[in-house]
Motif scaffolding. Structure first.
Motif, PDB file in Angstrom:
ATOM      1  N   ASP A  18     -10.086  15.955   4.258  1.00  0.00           N
ATOM      2  CA  ASP A  18      -9.678  16.989   5.199  1.00  0.00           C
ATOM      3  C   ASP A  18      -8.164  16.979   5.347  1.00  0.00           C
ATOM      4  O   ASP A  18      -7.602  16.130   6.034  1.00  0.00           O
ATOM      5  CB  ASP A  18     -10.358  16.737   6.547  1.00  0.00           C
ATOM      6  CG  ASP A  18     -10.010  17.768   7.609  1.00  0.00           C
ATOM      7  OD1 ASP A  18      -9.412  18.814   7.274  1.00  0.00           O
ATOM      8  OD2 ASP A  18     -10.330  17.514   8.785  1.00  0.00           O
ATOM      9  N   SER A  21      -6.730  17.129   9.000  1.00  0.00           N
ATOM     10  CA  SER A  21      -6.720  15.845   9.706  1.00  0.00           C
ATOM     11  C   SER A  21      -5.601  14.942   9.190  1.00  0.00           C
ATOM     12  O   SER A  21      -4.904  14.293   9.974  1.00  0.00           O
ATOM     13  CB  SER A  21      -8.066  15.121   9.538  1.00  0.00           C
ATOM     14  OG  SER A  21      -9.088  15.841  10.144  1.00  0.00           O
ATOM     15  N   GLU A  25      -2.669  13.574  11.536  1.00  0.00           N
ATOM     16  CA  GLU A  25      -2.556  12.131  11.734  1.00  0.00           C
ATOM     17  C   GLU A  25      -1.220  11.567  11.254  1.00  0.00           C
ATOM     18  O   GLU A  25      -0.774  10.526  11.725  1.00  0.00           O
ATOM     19  CB  GLU A  25      -3.697  11.406  11.004  1.00  0.00           C
ATOM     20  CG  GLU A  25      -5.052  11.628  11.627  1.00  0.00           C
ATOM     21  CD  GLU A  25      -6.193  11.144  10.752  1.00  0.00           C
ATOM     22  OE1 GLU A  25      -5.952  10.469   9.726  1.00  0.00           O
ATOM     23  OE2 GLU A  25      -7.344  11.467  11.095  1.00  0.00           O
TER      24      GLU A  25
END
Length: 140
Positions: A18, A21, A25
């Protein structure tokens, strides 16, 4: 958030399913500085004035000020001239090239090796150009 090293980012990127994400992050790890900001930061850190850096870089005054202002984007060769004008070391030069989206110096390329030699030996742009010319390589 802690800044990840490049290797850790590559490992994380290769394992992610992903991208959204991953980006969220690692947003603190991404380079978020313009060439102009980086050049101004180095000049300040080294106690050098813009006119002095531009003169030592042996580039056109107006073009140099435009680069420092962020209104012009330098080519790799012009950025290298500015690195010499700022008396950057190899690590600083490589970081600036990469952050600018330009190829870092690669010692397996003869021209790049001559430039790296010049950086290691605190040469001027003129001295590096003389070396490049003597090896029949394009000058900066």
């Amino acid at each position: 958030m802690k800044h990840n090293k490049t290797e850790n980012l590559m490992q994380s990127l290769s394992k992610t399913n992903d991208i959204q994400s991953y980006v969220n992050e690692n947003k603190e790890s991404f380079i978020n500085i313009t060439i102009a900001d980086a050049l101004n930061k180095y000049a300040k850190e080294k106690g050098l004035s813009k006119p002095n850096v531009i003169k030592r870089s042996e580039i056109n005054d107006i073009y140099g000020y435009q680069i420092f202002a962020g209104t012009r984007k330098p080519s790799r060769d012009i950025l290298l001239c500015l690195c010499f004008g700022l008396t950057l070391n190899v690590e600083e030069t490589q970081s600036l090239l990469k952050a600018s989206g330009l190829a870092p110096l690669y010692p397996k390329i003869k021209r790049d090796s001559i430039i790296l030699y010049g950086i290691h030996n605190n040469s001027s742009v003129c001295e590096v150009n003389e070396q490049l010319y003597s090896f029949e390589e394009p000058t900066l």
